[in-house]
Scaffold this motif. Structure first.
Motif, short mmCIF file in Angstrom:
data_model
loop_
_atom_site.label_atom_id
_atom_site.label_comp_id
_atom_site.label_asym_id
_atom_site.label_seq_id
_atom_site.Cartn_x
_atom_site.Cartn_y
_atom_site.Cartn_z
N SER A 115 0.83 -1.20 0.00
CA SER A 115 0.00 0.00 0.00
C SER A 115 0.87 1.25 0.00
CB SER A 115 -0.94 0.00 1.21
OG SER A 115 -0.21 -0.03 2.43
N GLU A 116 2.00 1.20 0.73
CA GLU A 116 2.92 2.34 0.74
C GLU A 116 3.58 2.52 -0.63
OE1 GLU A 116 2.78 -0.03 2.96
OE2 GLU A 116 2.68 0.84 4.97
N ILE A 117 3.96 1.40 -1.27
CA ILE A 117 4.55 1.48 -2.61
C ILE A 117 3.54 2.07 -3.59
CG2 ILE A 117 5.39 0.10 -4.56
CD1 ILE A 117 6.62 -1.81 -2.50
N GLU A 118 2.30 1.62 -3.50
CA GLU A 118 1.26 2.13 -4.40
C GLU A 118 1.10 3.64 -4.24
OE1 GLU A 118 -3.26 0.92 -5.82
OE2 GLU A 118 -2.48 0.17 -3.90
N ASP A 119 1.14 4.12 -3.00
CA ASP A 119 1.03 5.56 -2.76
C ASP A 119 2.18 6.33 -3.43
OD1 ASP A 119 -1.28 5.25 -1.31
OD2 ASP A 119 -0.27 5.23 0.64
N GLN A 120 3.39 5.78 -3.37
CA GLN A 120 4.55 6.47 -3.94
C GLN A 120 4.57 6.45 -5.47
OE1 GLN A 120 8.40 6.31 -1.93
NE2 GLN A 120 7.55 4.79 -0.51
#
Length: 312
Positions: free
Chosen positions: A112-117
């Motif tokens: 989810s953090e990768i998707e945000d970035q």
């Protein structure tokens, strides 16, 4: 001419045509520039950014450099920030392209953090390279050290990470009607491979998943391809000396990119195509003989360098 004779003539002709077509398809793979030409703007036409996992070294690093040289900005992901920062500096200095660093452990729940970035980036190419080989020395399944933990790590790294990254990147490609996803499998997935059973099986998933996705999304203008190399001189392969069979990461990636339009699976180089064909021609009864498996173990032990950690 009676009916039975006609049947055998037709059958013989069908066999000749079948093998003639297979030979033609095989020879096409020997001349990728002729059969699968790419325009100079092919990769940049897919999108502005390329995303490469496991990009701190080896094949992933080579893909990041190669795609930047094609004019793409690149996002590089791996665990070690210091190494990624150095790779980013080198790519920027040699190509002038922008490089975004995401230092993260892809075996954890970080998607989810990768998707945000990645959300605001126009991503045209995804290379799922990150992978884990439980042991460079061939061994039976039950002889693998810390087996329960190894099973989880191999599945998370080789299977889950690839599927999750596709889930993140693919929707925008579908909306735009273009994109390329390259999933790195392995030549050992060509057959059931004793002594590397867990690793080979995880790479079979990569191959079949890629081929299934390609069939689902090719009409949307998206290429999804499994790349299945044999020997490449990386940390995972214990930095074996390069030769006609074992390629440097840079040479392998340069070759494999020529096969982007060659279908849903490629071995990535002429020598590995021939190796894959030979491996599938040998009867499994011979390959699985105890003497052959023992010889494989001894051969790898003799060739290996001082022990190295093999998780990428």
């Amino acid at each position: 001419m009676d009916l039975l004779e006609l049947f055998f003539i037709v059958l013989g002709a069908a066999v000749i045509v079948c093998y003639g077509v297979r030979l033609l398809l095989f020879t096409r793979m020997l001349f990728p520039k002729m059969w699968f030409p790419l325009s100079k703007s092919f990769f940049t036409s897919m999108g502005e950014w390329a995303v490469v996992t496991g990009a701190s070294e080896g094949i992933g690093r080579a893909y990041a450099f190669a795609l930047a040289e094609q004019g793409m900005d690149v996002v590089i992901l791996s665990r070690t920030k210091a190494t990624l920062d150095q790779v980013a500096k080198e790519i920027g200095a040699s190509t002038g392209q922008r490089v975004k660093v995401i230092a993260t452990d892809l075996m954890e729940d970080v998607f989810s953090e990768i998707e945000d970035q990645l959300r605001c980036l126009n991503i045209g190419v995804l290379v799922n390279n990150v992978g884990m080989l439980p042991s460079f020395i061939p061994c039976k399944f039950l002889e693998c050290a810390e087996l329960d933990q190894t099973i989880t790590k191999v599945i998370n790294c080789n299977v889950k990470t690839m599927a999750k990254m596709c889930r993140i990147i693919l929707p925008a490609m579908e909306n735009r009607g273009k994109g390329v996803i390259v999933n790195i499998s392995s030549g050992v997935a060509s057959i059931p491979f004793p002594l590397y059973s867990l690793y080979a099986a995880s790479k079979v998933f990569v191959e079949r998943f890629s081929q299934g996705l390609h069939a689902e999304y090719k009409d949307k203008g998206i290429i999804i391809q499994a790349v299945t190399p044999f020997g490449v001189s990386t940390r995972m392969a214990d930095y074996q000396k390069t030769n006609i069979v074992t390629l440097s990461p840079e040479d392998f990636v340069k070759s494999s990119l020529q096969y982007i339009r060659a279908g849903d699976k490629t071995y990535g180089s002429v020598c590995h195509i021939v190796l894959g064909w030979l491996l599938q021609c040998v009867p499994l009864e011979i390959l699985y003989a105890d003497s052959i498996l023992l010889s494989l173990q001894n051969y790898v032990k003799k060739r290996r360098h001082p022990p190295l950690k093999v998780t990428l």
